[in-house]
Design an enzyme around this catalytic site. Structure first.
Site, PDB file in Angstrom:
ATOM      1  CB  CYS A   1      -0.977   0.004   1.160  1.00 60.33           C
ATOM      2  SG  CYS A   1      -0.279  -0.512   2.709  1.00 60.33           S
ATOM      3  N   GLY A   2       1.857   1.224  -0.872  1.00 57.84           N
ATOM      4  CA  GLY A   2       2.708   2.398  -1.043  1.00 57.84           C
ATOM      5  C   GLY A   2       3.505   2.701   0.205  1.00 57.84           C
TER       6      GLY A   2
END
Lengths: 135, 295
Positions: B91-92
């Site tokens: 998620c980044g």
């Protein structure tokens, strides 16, 4: 004087009700309180029981609450419940589960000094009889 | 020069990666929506709670016997930080930026000679902090395998905090979590839980209830004693939901990026593949022609 008062019932998970009613009956720790429009400002602690909303003398909504608080002002009554469900949704299993949980808390706190927690739990164990009495 | 076959396999593999990231993006988008609805549904409760607490706190503030959860222990030597991140990666920078924020905070506190303890929420927070500050972690909570966060999860965490407070294990407790600013932006935020940060009475509230003097049943102290722990759970619950929505938002953005990158990669590889194929054809033609000429 404004007509009616706004009854709001909120649980941590959602806003259950927000409606104009004539009278709200809430189960405070020291006995039921009927809140009419123009009631003196009050903050009360709730016991497990029924919140009833009345319009023109008949009960239009009933909710089971498991403890919490209520804030009453002349034009509003806010019930901030730890847990609340409409009476129709309160099945026997749901109540049993609450009562069992409350009993567990009650016996766990027997030796500690968490008086409030213990009192709350004790009140919750009476949830079943509250509802039974109604039926 | 890579062979045609190896190029073909690469293109296929990138294509299937793109399919996966696209699917993950869709899943994150629908989870984000659910998380946002849940956060929205929880808002009224937190607001009402704050309002009540605000009026109560105003009446007991300044008293010497005010509850310690409200006013704190009067010192700020020992800190308990609750670090909330996600259980999963991909998620980044969601987890890493939060943990970086937390590390900076821990270092500052330690440099000031304060004592720090940690409760981690989410597997990533635990894994990333364990290396540097493993000894500071007193407890870890994860929600692996849970599809939605319920209020009882927040209550469980609040219970741990209260237990530690009753044992006089800390003076100040703060939450560190990713605040959901928008789908593409999550901001690491610190929020103090103990002593309770009571919102100053807003102008709006002052206008609607001019000097409302409440009656209390039972006494103020008793209500406050019940309300404060509840408030702790509510604050934690709110942060959990905020962080959950942020996680899905971050994942959606990350997966969107990944999908786009995969698309670019496929275009580049396809070009290389076509060039190579053309080159091979030309080479074969030259071979045939020069063979024919030699005869």
């Amino acid at each position: 004087m404004a007509k009616g008062l706004t009854l709001e019932i909120v649980s941590p998970e959602e806003l259950l009700l927000s409606e104009r009613v004539d009278m709200a009956i809430i189960p405070a720790v020291e006995g039921d309180i009927g809140a009419l429009p123009g009631h003196a400002p009050m903050i009360v602690s709730l016991r497990a029981g029924l919140v009833r909303a009345q319009v023109a003398g008949t009960t239009v909504h009933e909710f089971v609450v498991v403890g919490g608080f209520a804030e009453i002002t002349p034009e509003r009554c806010t019930v901030v419940a730890t847990e609340a469900v409409p009476v129709a949704a309160a099945t026997a299993e749901w109540i049993e589960e609450r009562v069992r949980a409350a009993e567990a808390v009650y016996s766990r706190t027997a030796t500690t000094d968490e008086v409030e927690v213990r009192e709350d739990a004790l009140r919750q164990t009476q949830l079943g009889s509250v509802l039974q009495a109604r039926v | 020069m890579p062979s045609l076959k190896s190029l073909r396999t690469r293109i296929n593999s990138v294509k299937s990666t793109r399919k996966i990231t696209q699917a993950m993006k869709m899943v994150a988008a629908s989870k984000l929506k659910r998380a946002q609805t849940q956060a929205q549904a929880a808002r009224p409760y937190a607001e009402r709670m704050e309002r009540m607490l605000g009026s109560l706190a105003a009446s007991v503030a300044g008293r010497p016997d005010a509850p310690r959860l409200l006013v704190g222990t009067g010192r700020a030597d020992r800190h308990l930080l609750i670090v909330m991140a996600a259980d999963r990666g991909l998620c980044g920078a969601f987890n890493s930026s939060l943990v970086r924020f937390a590390r900076t905070r821990i270092r500052t506190l330690l440099a000031e000679g304060k004592e720090v303890r940690l409760i981690t929420v989410g597997r990533r927070a635990r894994d990333l902090l364990r290396r540097d500050h493993g000894k500071l972690i007193v407890d870890s909570v994860t929600f692996i395998g849970k599809s939605r966060i319920s209020f009882s999860d927040a209550q469980a965490i609040a219970g741990k905090v209260r237990e530690l407070f009753d044992q006089d294990a800390f003076d100040v407790c703060a939450l560190i979590y990713n605040h959901f600013k928008s789908v593409i932006s999550q901001v690491p935020t610190e929020q103090t839980l103990v002593p309770a940060a009571i919102p100053a009475a807003t102008e709006e509230a002052a206008a609607t209830s001019p000097v409302a003097i409440y009656e209390y049943e039972p006494s103020e102290e008793e209500i406050l004693a019940r309300l404060l722990p509840e408030n702790l759970s509510v604050q934690i619950y709110r942060a959990l939901l905020d962080s959950a929505a942020g996680e899905q938002g971050a994942r959606m953005a990350a997966m969107d990026n990944a999908t786009r990158n995969a698309g670019k990669m496929i275009a580049k590889l396809t070009l290389a593949y076509n060039r190579q194929r053309q080159a091979n054809i030309t080479k074969e033609l030259i071979e045939i022609i020069s063979g024919a000429e030699a005869v």
